[in-house]
Design a protein around this motif. Structure first.
Motif, short mmCIF file in Angstrom:
data_model
loop_
_atom_site.label_atom_id
_atom_site.label_comp_id
_atom_site.label_asym_id
_atom_site.label_seq_id
_atom_site.Cartn_x
_atom_site.Cartn_y
_atom_site.Cartn_z
N THR A 18 23.21 42.43 36.40
CA THR A 18 22.95 42.07 37.79
C THR A 18 24.28 41.95 38.53
OG1 THR A 18 23.09 39.69 37.42
CG2 THR A 18 20.93 40.72 37.05
N PRO A 19 24.24 41.92 39.86
CA PRO A 19 25.48 41.69 40.61
C PRO A 19 26.16 40.38 40.20
CG PRO A 19 23.79 42.52 42.08
CD PRO A 19 23.12 42.25 40.75
N ALA A 20 25.38 39.37 39.90
CA ALA A 20 25.97 38.09 39.46
C ALA A 20 26.68 38.24 38.12
CB ALA A 20 24.89 37.01 39.37
N ASP A 21 26.11 39.05 37.21
CA ASP A 21 26.74 39.30 35.91
C ASP A 21 28.08 40.01 36.11
OD1 ASP A 21 24.54 38.24 34.53
OD2 ASP A 21 23.60 40.21 34.32
N THR A 22 28.08 40.99 36.99
CA THR A 22 29.30 41.75 37.26
C THR A 22 30.37 40.84 37.85
OG1 THR A 22 27.98 43.72 37.69
CG2 THR A 22 30.23 43.75 38.49
N GLU A 24 30.59 37.59 37.51
CA GLU A 24 31.02 36.65 36.48
C GLU A 24 32.05 37.28 35.56
OE1 GLU A 24 29.15 34.13 32.75
OE2 GLU A 24 27.81 34.90 34.29
N ALA A 25 31.83 38.52 35.19
CA ALA A 25 32.79 39.22 34.33
C ALA A 25 34.12 39.42 35.04
CB ALA A 25 32.21 40.57 33.88
N ALA A 26 34.07 39.75 36.33
CA ALA A 26 35.31 39.96 37.09
C ALA A 26 36.09 38.65 37.24
CB ALA A 26 34.99 40.54 38.47
N VAL A 27 35.39 37.57 37.49
CA VAL A 27 36.06 36.27 37.62
C VAL A 27 36.66 35.87 36.27
CG1 VAL A 27 35.68 33.80 38.03
CG2 VAL A 27 34.74 35.49 39.61
N ALA A 28 35.92 36.10 35.19
CA ALA A 28 36.45 35.78 33.86
C ALA A 28 37.73 36.55 33.58
CB ALA A 28 35.40 36.07 32.79
N ALA A 29 37.75 37.83 33.94
CA ALA A 29 38.95 38.65 33.74
C ALA A 29 40.10 38.12 34.59
CB ALA A 29 38.66 40.11 34.09
N ALA A 30 39.82 37.75 35.83
CA ALA A 30 40.86 37.22 36.70
C ALA A 30 41.43 35.92 36.15
CB ALA A 30 40.31 37.02 38.11
N LEU A 31 40.56 35.07 35.61
CA LEU A 31 41.04 33.81 35.03
C LEU A 31 41.92 34.05 33.81
CD1 LEU A 31 37.86 31.60 35.44
CD2 LEU A 31 40.07 31.30 36.60
N VAL A 32 41.60 35.06 33.02
CA VAL A 32 42.45 35.40 31.88
C VAL A 32 43.83 35.84 32.35
CG1 VAL A 32 42.77 37.05 29.98
CG2 VAL A 32 40.56 35.95 30.31
N LEU A 33 43.86 36.65 33.40
CA LEU A 33 45.15 37.10 33.95
C LEU A 33 45.94 35.93 34.53
CD1 LEU A 33 43.98 40.39 35.66
CD2 LEU A 33 45.33 40.16 33.57
N ILE A 34 45.26 35.03 35.23
CA ILE A 34 45.93 33.86 35.78
C ILE A 34 46.49 33.00 34.65
CG2 ILE A 34 45.54 31.66 36.98
CD1 ILE A 34 43.63 33.25 38.85
N LEU A 55 42.23 33.82 43.24
CA LEU A 55 41.19 34.16 42.27
C LEU A 55 40.15 35.12 42.83
CD1 LEU A 55 39.75 33.80 39.55
CD2 LEU A 55 38.71 31.71 40.48
N SER A 56 39.62 34.83 43.98
CA SER A 56 38.59 35.68 44.57
C SER A 56 39.11 37.10 44.84
CB SER A 56 38.07 35.06 45.86
OG SER A 56 36.99 35.81 46.35
N SER A 57 40.34 37.19 45.33
CA SER A 57 40.93 38.51 45.58
C SER A 57 41.10 39.30 44.29
CB SER A 57 42.28 38.38 46.26
OG SER A 57 42.14 37.79 47.52
N TYR A 58 41.58 38.62 43.26
CA TYR A 58 41.73 39.28 41.96
C TYR A 58 40.37 39.74 41.44
CZ TYR A 58 46.46 37.23 41.46
OH TYR A 58 47.77 36.88 41.61
N ALA A 59 39.36 38.87 41.54
CA ALA A 59 38.02 39.23 41.06
C ALA A 59 37.47 40.42 41.84
CB ALA A 59 37.09 38.03 41.15
N ASP A 60 37.70 40.44 43.16
CA ASP A 60 37.26 41.58 43.97
C ASP A 60 37.88 42.88 43.48
OD1 ASP A 60 35.83 39.82 45.59
OD2 ASP A 60 37.29 39.86 47.23
N LEU A 61 39.18 42.85 43.23
CA LEU A 61 39.88 44.06 42.76
C LEU A 61 39.37 44.50 41.39
CD1 LEU A 61 43.51 43.11 43.85
CD2 LEU A 61 42.09 44.95 44.80
N ILE A 62 39.18 43.55 40.50
CA ILE A 62 38.69 43.88 39.16
C ILE A 62 37.27 44.43 39.24
CG2 ILE A 62 38.00 42.89 36.94
CD1 ILE A 62 40.45 40.94 37.35
N GLN A 63 36.43 43.78 40.02
CA GLN A 63 35.05 44.23 40.16
C GLN A 63 34.99 45.65 40.74
OE1 GLN A 63 32.68 41.46 42.36
NE2 GLN A 63 30.76 42.35 41.68
N GLN A 64 35.81 45.93 41.72
CA GLN A 64 35.87 47.28 42.30
C GLN A 64 36.32 48.30 41.25
OE1 GLN A 64 34.81 48.08 45.33
NE2 GLN A 64 35.24 50.23 44.94
N ALA A 65 37.31 47.93 40.45
CA ALA A 65 37.81 48.84 39.43
C ALA A 65 36.78 49.11 38.33
CB ALA A 65 39.08 48.27 38.80
#
Length: 69
Positions: A18-22, A24-34, A55-65
């Motif tokens: 779902t969009p929420a799953d996607t 969540e995965a992007a935020v998790a990746a951003a938190l790992v990078l942070i 965080l939100s900007s990083y998650a947006d970029l990761i989700q787009q990628a």
């Protein structure tokens, strides 16, 4: 560092992501990078706050990628 990203995608093999799953995965990746950046900058005590504000900007970029369409 690849171990940090293992099983990051929220897919179960049945295309039920779902969009929420996607997100969540992007935020998790951003938190790992942070976490990695903060761990390598112990002399800068404000870096956690600065990075969490991004965080939100990083998650947006990761989700787009991660988009495959």
């Amino acid at each position: 560092m690849s171990e940090f990203f293992k099983n990051l995608r929220a897919r179960d093999g049945y295309n039920s992501e779902t969009p929420a799953d996607t997100r969540e995965a992007a935020v998790a990746a951003a938190l790992v990078l942070i976490h990695a950046k903060v761990s390598n900058s112990p002399e800068r005590h404000t870096i956690v706050q600065e990075e969490l504000q991004r965080l939100s900007s990083y998650a947006d970029l990761i989700q787009q990628a991660l988009k495959t369409d």
